[in-house]
Design an enzyme around this catalytic site. Structure first.
Site, PDB file in Angstrom:
ATOM      1  N   GLU A   1       0.877  -1.164   0.000  1.00 41.30           N
ATOM      2  CA  GLU A   1       0.000   0.000   0.000  1.00 41.30           C
ATOM      3  C   GLU A   1       0.920   1.221   0.000  1.00 41.30           C
ATOM      4  O   GLU A   1       1.813   1.314   0.842  1.00 41.30           O
ATOM      5  CB  GLU A   1      -0.857  -0.028   1.273  1.00 41.30           C
TER       6      GLU A   1
ATOM      7  N   ARG B   1       4.824 -12.621   9.932  1.00 41.32           N
ATOM      8  CA  ARG B   1       5.558 -11.418   9.540  1.00 41.32           C
ATOM      9  C   ARG B   1       6.903 -11.364  10.244  1.00 41.32           C
ATOM     10  O   ARG B   1       7.096 -11.980  11.295  1.00 41.32           O
ATOM     11  CB  ARG B   1       4.734 -10.155   9.777  1.00 41.32           C
TER      12      ARG B   1
ATOM     13  N   LYS C   1       4.270   0.676   9.717  1.00 44.26           N
ATOM     14  CA  LYS C   1       4.445   1.933   8.982  1.00 44.26           C
ATOM     15  C   LYS C   1       3.903   3.115   9.766  1.00 44.26           C
ATOM     16  O   LYS C   1       4.437   4.207   9.689  1.00 44.26           O
ATOM     17  CB  LYS C   1       3.719   1.840   7.629  1.00 44.26           C
TER      18      LYS C   1
HETATM   19  P1  ATP Z   1       2.662  -2.384   8.196  1.00 43.16           P
HETATM   20  O1  ATP Z   1       1.839  -3.252   9.083  1.00 43.16           O
HETATM   21  O2  ATP Z   1       4.101  -2.348   8.521  1.00 43.16           O
HETATM   22  O3  ATP Z   1       2.105  -1.024   8.014  1.00 43.16           O
HETATM   23  P2  ATP Z   1       1.392  -3.434   5.915  1.00 43.16           P
HETATM   24  O4  ATP Z   1       1.160  -4.885   5.940  1.00 43.16           O
HETATM   25  O5  ATP Z   1       0.235  -2.574   6.180  1.00 43.16           O
HETATM   26  O6  ATP Z   1       2.642  -3.104   6.795  1.00 43.16           O
HETATM   27  P3  ATP Z   1       1.555  -3.306   3.084  1.00 43.16           P
HETATM   28  O7  ATP Z   1       2.041  -2.212   2.246  1.00 43.16           O
HETATM   29  O8  ATP Z   1       0.114  -3.631   3.052  1.00 43.16           O
HETATM   30  O9  ATP Z   1       2.005  -2.978   4.545  1.00 43.16           O
HETATM   31  O10 ATP Z   1       2.415  -4.621   2.848  1.00 43.16           O
HETATM   32  C1  ATP Z   1       2.783  -5.092   1.589  1.00 43.16           C
HETATM   33  C2  ATP Z   1       3.162  -6.536   1.721  1.00 43.16           C
HETATM   34  O11 ATP Z   1       4.244  -6.675   2.631  1.00 43.16           O
HETATM   35  C3  ATP Z   1       2.026  -7.370   2.267  1.00 43.16           C
HETATM   36  O12 ATP Z   1       1.949  -8.559   1.512  1.00 43.16           O
HETATM   37  C4  ATP Z   1       2.411  -7.640   3.672  1.00 43.16           C
HETATM   38  O13 ATP Z   1       1.895  -8.858   4.103  1.00 43.16           O
HETATM   39  C5  ATP Z   1       3.934  -7.646   3.604  1.00 43.16           C
HETATM   40  N1  ATP Z   1       4.512  -7.272   4.885  1.00 43.16           N
HETATM   41  C6  ATP Z   1       4.295  -6.145   5.579  1.00 43.16           C
HETATM   42  N2  ATP Z   1       4.960  -6.161   6.748  1.00 43.16           N
HETATM   43  C7  ATP Z   1       5.638  -7.327   6.780  1.00 43.16           C
HETATM   44  C8  ATP Z   1       6.511  -7.953   7.727  1.00 43.16           C
HETATM   45  N3  ATP Z   1       6.833  -7.357   8.882  1.00 43.16           N
HETATM   46  N4  ATP Z   1       7.018  -9.158   7.421  1.00 43.16           N
HETATM   47  C9  ATP Z   1       6.716  -9.751   6.266  1.00 43.16           C
HETATM   48  N5  ATP Z   1       5.898  -9.235   5.342  1.00 43.16           N
HETATM   49  C10 ATP Z   1       5.360  -8.039   5.582  1.00 43.16           C
HETATM   50 MG    MG Z   2      -1.459  -3.727   4.637  1.00 38.00          MG
END
Ligand code: ATP
Ligand code: MG
Length: 569
Positions: free
Chosen positions: A49, A274, A284
């Site tokens: 995102e 994760r 984030k």
């Molecule tokens: P955050 O929780 O840090 O804001 P998010 O999951 O909202 O991260 P996205 O931009 O939606 O952020 O994530 C893009 C991809 O990265 C998704 O497939 C998500 O599952 C993966 N991802 C995000 N954080 C992690 C993590 N800590 N470990 C592994 N994969 C991750």
């Molecule tokens: Mg997300």
């Protein structure tokens, strides 16, 4: 993909400490290939995102998705999940593309945006309405929450649940036309308000939101929810394995429900744990707070766990890929040790960072019996681990700088560096002896060492058989370049900052700036992100803030076993 990237990806495998591990995702894919579930294809995607910069957790997901595509001769898409117009920005889109490329991956012509599918998603929603599987609901957000029930109590049906398909089609069209205010109506899937899985209790598919989208502008005032956009986007792109993190495990039945009701291509959602790292926060939202509240200098502050921060600090793509491999893929929540990441960088830079001599906290040293005005060119080995990296010339002269820490007026036991009357070897040069100490009249501080050298002890010469226990580094005062060094410590002092009030454990002394460093002249032409081993001090990278004549170095990571190594040489 550039040749260089390709080569380094291939060499990752050759150099990997741990051979590529089988994990449960690879086992599932192997099984699907055997049964020809997706006609023998593997097609993954990385779906960020664009609401912040990528962090090391995303790097793990990138390495996983692009890595599977590489290893199974499949494809991996980059897709921006841009369904939330209020938080998303073009700046983030660009930084994400830069980071994925820098990590060494290539989406070729497969760059997509969920917003590309807004028309198609709308059509799919219309199909569900026609099937009686979706309805327009007039409850507001609070009411929807009240009606939803809890884990122990079933939900209640919305009073609008029984609207006819025609009525729903009409209202949904009018939602799209902008006839109703923000938040006044939603489109909901009609599933089961009594399901033990809360995600199946008539989840919201669309909300009304008058906001300008970074790509579609003002075309839409209804936006799809993540759960609605995500699975259908996967399907449109004919993804085979939709890999996501564990918090979506409970969403999988909804993911499957939508695709089954629409009867379209149905990817397999697979969840993994994760990445968490000790002494770090990874969400984030929290990283944004660190930036906005000025706890760090920006998203790319070298203390940040962002990819841009790690890059600026001196991390290499290879080290991050090695780390992702090493932590592997798990099904259960876990936290990886921050030291592993550092170790991956050390292993990588050990092989390719040139060794140089730099003095961070200089102490002047004059060799009394060395001729005035003479400059000797000594030979320094660039990397003892990599003979192909050759050697360089190091100017040596009467006045040098050494590290303050390499002199003690009253040496503790087993101190093999310099002290009054003691001898030490200057790396690549001679054995010297400290014969006098000059102190500041005002402060009593040691400001200069007077030494003598033994001309018979030149390094590498046949006569240099005499041995002393310590070897220290130095730079020639007249030839050294001035530089600033930024030394970083952990940004958080708590091992699990998320377990407490996370901001309480921000480390107030995570940055130490040394402005009077003296560096050997061979570094005059270094360019940002060049990485070096400052002998005995650590691995450093040239920072973007550097200007000609005013170099700034980041300490990427410290060395270990520095003494053990240098004493042998
Ligand atoms: P955050 O929780 O840090 O804001 P998010 O999951 O909202 O991260 P996205 O931009 O939606 O952020 O994530 C893009 C991809 O990265 C998704 O497939 C998500 O599952 C993966 N991802 C995000 N954080 C992690 C993590 N800590 N470990 C592994 N994969 C991750
Ligand atoms: Mg997300």
């Amino acid at each position: 993909m550039t040749m260089e990237n390709k080569k380094s990806l291939e060499s990752d495998k050759a150099n990997a400490e741990i051979p590529e591990r089988k994990n449960f995702i690879r086992e599932m894919i192997d099984e699907d290939l055997k049964t020809k579930k997706f006609a023998g294809k593997v097609h993954t995607r990385f779906p960020p995102e664009p609401n912040g910069y990528l962090h090391i957790g995303h790097a793990k997901s990138i390495c996983l998705n692009f890595g599977l595509a590489r290893d199974y001769h499949g494809l991996c898409n980059l897709r921006f999940d841009d369904t939330n117009p209020t938080k998303e920005e073009q700046e983030y889109v660009e930084s994400i593309m830069r980071d994925v490329r820098w990590l060494g991956f290539d989406w070729e012509d497969r760059l997509f945006y969920a917003s590309d599918y807004f028309d198609q998603l709308y059509e799919y929603a219309v199909q569900l309405i026609k099937k009686g599987k979706a309805y327009v609901c007039d409850l507001n957000a609070d009411q929807i929450r009240d009606y939803r029930g809890t884990l122990t109590e079933p939900g209640k049906d919305s009073p609008y649940r029984m609207r006819t398909a025609d009525e729903n089609l009409n209202l949904f069209q009018r939602m799209r036309n902008g006839e109703f205010p923000n938040g006044s109506r939603t489109l909901r899937a009609r599933i089961d308000m009594k399901s033990p899985n809360l995600n199946l209790r008539d989840p919201v598919m669309y909300r009304i939101l008058f906001a300008t989208h970074h790509r579609t502008g003002d075309k839409w005032c209804i936006y799809p929810m993540y759960d609605w956009a995500h699975g259908q986007s996967d399907s449109i792109e004919r993804i085979t394995h939709s890999i996501c993190t564990l918090e979506f495990e409970n969403h999988r039945r909804l993911y499957d429900w939508c695709l089954e009701e629409l009867g379209i291509h149905h990817p397999q959602q697979i969840e993994f744990a994760r990445l968490n790292i000790t002494y770090t926060v990874m969400s984030k939202r929290k990283l944004l707070e660190l930036v906005e509240e000025g706890h760090v200098k920006g998203w790319d502050d070298p203390r940040m766990p962002t990819i841009s921060g790690l890059r600026r600090r001196g991390y290499t793509p290879e080290s991050i890929r090695a780390f992702a491999d090493r932590v592997g893929v798990a099904r259960r929540e876990n936290t990886s040790d921050a030291l592993w990441l550092e170790e991956c960088l050390r292993n990588d830079l050990n092989k390719r960072a040139p060794r140089v001599m730099a003095v961070l906290r200089p102490l002047k040293l004059v060799i009394e019996n060395y001729p005035d005005g003479t400059v000797e060119e000594l030979e320094g080995v660039n990397n003892p681990e990599e003979p192909a990296m050759g050697s360089r010339k190091l100017p040596f002269s009467k006045v040098l700088y050494i590290e303050q820490d390499d002199f003690r007026e009253v040496p503790p036991k087993k101190y093999f560096r310099l002290s009054p009357g003691a001898e030490v070897r200057l790396r690549y040069a001679y054995i010297i002896k400290c014969v006098d100490v000059v102190k500041s009249a005002a402060t009593g501080e040691v400001v200069e060492l007077r030494c003598t050298y033994d001309p018979e002890t030149k390094s590498g010469s046949t006569q240099s058989a005499r041995k002393v226990k310590g070897t220290i580094h130095w730079v020639s005062a007249a030839h050294a370049i001035n530089a600033e060094a930024r030394l970083y410590d952990r940004l958080f002092s708590a091992e699990y900052p998320d377990r407490e009030n996370w901001k309480d454990s921000i480390n107030p002394s995570s940055l130490e700036v040394l402005r009077e460093c003296k560096i050997e002249p061979s570094l005059a032409k270094a360019t940002p992100q060049d990485r070096f081993q400052f002998e005995r001090l650590g691995y450093f990278s040239l920072d973007d803030d550097s200007k000609e004549g005013a170099l700034v170095f980041n300490r990427a990571v410290t060395l270990r076993d520095t003494w053990a190594k240098i004493e042998k040489s």
